[in-house]
Design a protein around this motif. Structure first.
Motif, PDB file in Angstrom:
ATOM      1  N   GLU A 319     -48.320 128.201 -45.765  1.00 12.14           N
ATOM      2  CA  GLU A 319     -48.958 127.747 -44.529  1.00 12.14           C
ATOM      3  C   GLU A 319     -47.942 127.015 -43.660  1.00 12.14           C
ATOM      4  OE1 GLU A 319     -52.009 124.242 -43.226  1.00 12.14           O
ATOM      5  OE2 GLU A 319     -52.623 125.471 -44.937  1.00 12.14           O
ATOM      6  N   ALA A 321     -46.225 124.405 -41.473  1.00 10.88           N
ATOM      7  CA  ALA A 321     -46.501 122.965 -41.490  1.00 10.88           C
ATOM      8  C   ALA A 321     -46.002 122.298 -40.221  1.00 10.88           C
ATOM      9  CB  ALA A 321     -45.837 122.324 -42.704  1.00 10.88           C
ATOM     10  N   THR A 322     -46.921 121.673 -39.495  1.00  5.60           N
ATOM     11  CA  THR A 322     -46.532 120.853 -38.353  1.00  5.60           C
ATOM     12  C   THR A 322     -46.970 119.405 -38.540  1.00  5.60           C
ATOM     13  OG1 THR A 322     -48.547 121.584 -37.219  1.00  5.60           O
ATOM     14  CG2 THR A 322     -46.509 122.732 -36.670  1.00  5.60           C
ATOM     15  N   THR A 323     -47.608 119.101 -39.680  1.00  2.57           N
ATOM     16  CA  THR A 323     -47.970 117.725 -40.021  1.00  2.57           C
ATOM     17  C   THR A 323     -47.648 117.522 -41.504  1.00  2.57           C
ATOM     18  OG1 THR A 323     -50.249 118.178 -40.718  1.00  2.57           O
ATOM     19  CG2 THR A 323     -49.873 117.839 -38.358  1.00  2.57           C
ATOM     20  N   LYS A 327     -54.042 122.309 -43.557  1.00  3.10           N
ATOM     21  CA  LYS A 327     -55.257 122.299 -42.741  1.00  3.10           C
ATOM     22  C   LYS A 327     -56.519 122.009 -43.542  1.00  3.10           C
ATOM     23  CE  LYS A 327     -53.472 125.675 -39.358  1.00  3.10           C
ATOM     24  NZ  LYS A 327     -53.474 124.776 -38.199  1.00  3.10           N
ATOM     25  N   HIS A 332     -55.709 115.996 -43.212  1.00  2.00           N
ATOM     26  CA  HIS A 332     -55.123 116.717 -42.077  1.00  2.00           C
ATOM     27  C   HIS A 332     -55.847 116.353 -40.777  1.00  2.00           C
ATOM     28  CE1 HIS A 332     -53.184 120.067 -39.944  1.00  2.00           C
ATOM     29  NE2 HIS A 332     -54.357 120.264 -39.369  1.00  2.00           N
ATOM     30  N   ASP A 334     -56.208 117.894 -36.976  1.00  2.00           N
ATOM     31  CA  ASP A 334     -55.928 119.010 -36.059  1.00  2.00           C
ATOM     32  C   ASP A 334     -55.297 118.547 -34.752  1.00  2.00           C
ATOM     33  OD1 ASP A 334     -56.992 120.763 -37.885  1.00  2.00           O
ATOM     34  OD2 ASP A 334     -58.961 120.864 -36.922  1.00  2.00           O
ATOM     35  N   GLU A 337     -51.290 118.794 -34.341  1.00  2.00           N
ATOM     36  CA  GLU A 337     -50.557 120.025 -34.622  1.00  2.00           C
ATOM     37  C   GLU A 337     -49.580 120.435 -33.535  1.00  2.00           C
ATOM     38  OE1 GLU A 337     -53.329 123.086 -35.566  1.00  2.00           O
ATOM     39  OE2 GLU A 337     -54.062 122.101 -37.374  1.00  2.00           O
ATOM     40  N   ASP A 338     -49.803 120.028 -32.285  1.00  2.00           N
ATOM     41  CA  ASP A 338     -48.961 120.495 -31.178  1.00  2.00           C
ATOM     42  C   ASP A 338     -47.770 119.596 -30.880  1.00  2.00           C
ATOM     43  OD1 ASP A 338     -50.589 122.688 -30.825  1.00  2.00           O
ATOM     44  OD2 ASP A 338     -51.847 121.718 -29.318  1.00  2.00           O
ATOM     45  N   ALA A 341     -44.813 121.507 -32.175  1.00  2.00           N
ATOM     46  CA  ALA A 341     -45.014 122.958 -32.214  1.00  2.00           C
ATOM     47  C   ALA A 341     -43.891 123.688 -31.479  1.00  2.00           C
ATOM     48  CB  ALA A 341     -46.371 123.313 -31.612  1.00  2.00           C
ATOM     49  N   SER A 467     -53.875 109.413 -40.042  1.00  2.00           N
ATOM     50  CA  SER A 467     -53.577 110.099 -38.785  1.00  2.00           C
ATOM     51  C   SER A 467     -52.571 109.309 -37.967  1.00  2.00           C
ATOM     52  CB  SER A 467     -54.866 110.309 -37.982  1.00  2.00           C
ATOM     53  OG  SER A 467     -55.717 111.228 -38.633  1.00  2.00           O
ATOM     54  N   GLN A 470     -49.115 109.810 -39.459  1.00  2.00           N
ATOM     55  CA  GLN A 470     -48.544 111.099 -39.087  1.00  2.00           C
ATOM     56  C   GLN A 470     -48.114 111.127 -37.617  1.00  2.00           C
ATOM     57  OE1 GLN A 470     -50.608 114.671 -41.087  1.00  2.00           O
ATOM     58  NE2 GLN A 470     -52.185 113.070 -41.074  1.00  2.00           N
TER      59      GLN A 470
END
Length: 516
Positions: A319, A321-323, A327, A332, A334, A337-338, A341, A467, A470
């Motif tokens: 998968e 991974a951006t964090t 997911k 996690h 959402d 995520e950007d 990215a 959160s 992260q």
């Protein structure tokens, strides 16, 4: 895959085929087949040499597969859910927010015959908290004092509420080492491990084998299910895969996605392809050039097309991974995520802002075929935005030494092995006092956010704090997340009982001969 705080349902794929003939040479000299002189033998092809066999001083995530046979933990986890369950401690409680009480099982002993009682646990935890050589101090940073308040009762006094401790005690901190052995060996059991696990230590030949024998006084009846365990060190996993197909070994772990097809085609091998929390990432020393410039760190991340990376380097198994968390995992978010990215145009612009046409950095990376393929894909993506990596390949232990301790390179292409509690990963990577913090410096707001993530008594409260942890890490771009690995293990059908787990950390006490 669906996870929540109390249950984690994992839809597993067990790709089954028929039965493998026994009888090839074992991994260690003089040991043959599944039934060997001295009892039943389980032979494992391990992908790395351990850094040490002392859970307190270890510095490699790959050590766990060698430590679990030797050391039972104060608390255990359910393989499917990561919920804490009794281990050496039969029960635990929080009489108040800053006190954790462990009640040990009666009559426990170490492999050296000494008692595993409250005094021994106190000695172990005090060593883990304060010894100069300890690499797990950060895990127990909330513990102010440990007391043996009864023959089998251990009381931990905390500096602040910490609900992550039960799961922390399923990891290295809970792998109780014999204090008698520690004292007898001058404070180190790196090469003379004595625990209370299902297996006792026999020998370790560097880059060849770690051998174990059954601990007859193990507290859990019926375990282990084999008399001997040999873990052959085979860094080139393709060779390990072929050794299981040929019958020379019985288990191969950490199989690269590109090698899975070989196991799928093998008769009499069961293939476990399981989702995990194991995060491939790049550590950066952000205390010195070029990574002391946040523009470079962000460009490193924005240049990576993680979807394409997983397809090219992992055959699509994994998968992006951006964090810090996948997911489906409850921690996690959402909404994060950007932040890092894929945006190559922005990456190029950031490099130009630094005033140079090309940024160069040094790195160490693993030397196996799969790691080389991952690295080549990344270097191609970075080259397109003006980033060049000068990489030296090495073993896991040597790479860790060069980056984390010698600080002789700017970065480390590696991973963070999964941890039982979600607060442990950021604490290990980003905590100011952690040896895994590449910059060895405080990240603004990070330590407070990590502390808050361990306080909440509800999952919702902890998720909000995680959160924030992260968000800080991603906005400061102090690491490069790449992908969450699908953990692939091949097991000869001559053995049953292998239990996959979300951590992607193999354990062998339940593995035994299949019924004939």
């Amino acid at each position: 895959m669906k996870l929540d705080g109390k249950s984690l349902e994992i839809h597993r794929r067990h790709l089954l085929a028929g039965g493998l003939a026994a009888g090839a040479l074992a991994a260690a000299p003089g040991l043959r087949g599944a039934r060997a002189q001295g009892g039943t033998l389980l032979r494992v092809a391990a992908n790395t040499n351990p850094s040490t066999l002392d859970p307190v001083t270890g510095r490699s995530g790959g050590d766990h597969q060698f430590l679990y046979p030797l050391y039972d933990t104060l608390i255990r986890w359910k393989p499917e859910t990561m919920e804490p369950i009794p281990g050496l401690a039969k029960e635990w409680s929080y009489p108040d927010d800053t006190t954790l009480v462990l009640e040990l099982r009666e009559g426990l002993t170490f492999h050296d015959g000494t008692a595993l009682d409250a005094a021994a646990v106190k000695a172990h935890l005090d060593r883990a908290r304060s010894a100069e050589t300890s690499n797990i101090k950060v895990d127990l940073s909330s513990v102010e004092e440990v007391e043996a308040t009864g023959p089998t009762t251990v009381t931990l006094k905390l500096t602040a509420p910490d609900r992550s401790l039960p799961l922390i005690l399923t990891d290295r901190a809970g792998m109780v080492v014999s204090p008698t052995a520690v004292e007898a060996n001058g404070g180190s059991v790196d090469r003379n491990p004595v625990g209370a696990g299902a297996f006792r230590y026999v020998e370790w030949q560097d880059m060849q084998i770690v051998a174990y024998a059954r601990f007859d006084d193990f507290w859990e009846e019926g375990l282990p299910r084999v008399d001997r365990l040999n873990m052959a060190i085979i860094p080139e996993v393709t060779t390990g895969v072929r050794s299981v197909i040929a019958g020379q070994n019985d288990v191969v772990v950490t199989v690269p996605a590109v090698q899975k097809v070989l196991l799928d085609r093998a008769p009499d091998v069961t293939v476990h392809a399981e989702p995990s929390l194991y995060l491939h990432m790049i550590y950066m020393d952000f205390s010195k050039p070029p990574f002391d410039d946040i523009r470079v760190r962000r460009a490193m991340n924005l240049a990576i097309d993680r979807e394409a990376f997983v397809k090219a380097a992992m055959g699509g198994l994994g998968e992006p991974a951006t964090t810090l968390y996948p997911k489906a995992y409850w921690a996690h978010d959402d909404g994060l995520e950007d932040i890092l990215a894929y945006d190559p145009d922005r990456a190029r612009a950031l490099i130009k802002e630094t005033g140079v046409e090309q940024v160069e950095f040094t790195a160490v990376a693993y030397q196996d075929q799969a790691a080389i393929q991952r690295r080549e894909v990344l270097m191609s993506m970075w080259d397109k935005v003006g980033i060049k990596a000068n990489v030296t390949t090495t073993t896991v232990a040597e790479g860790s030494q060069k980056f984390f301790f010698e600080k002789s390179v700017n970065s480390f292409f590696a991973a963070i092995t999964a941890r039982p509690d979600p607060s442990m990963v950021p604490n290990i990577i980003f905590g100011k006092d952690s040896s895994y913090n590449g910059g060895r410096q405080a990240i603004p707001g990070m330590d407070d956010a990590i502390a808050e993530s361990r306080v909440g008594t509800t999952q919702a409260a902890r998720k909000e704090a995680l959160s924030q942890v992260q968000r800080i890490a991603l906005e400061q771009a102090v690491f490069v997340p790449l992908l969450f690995e699908v953990f692939i293990v091949g097991v000869s059908d001559r053995f049953t009982g292998y239990r996959p787990n979300l951590l992607g950390r193999p354990r062998y006490e339940h593995v035994g001969p299949a019924a004939s």
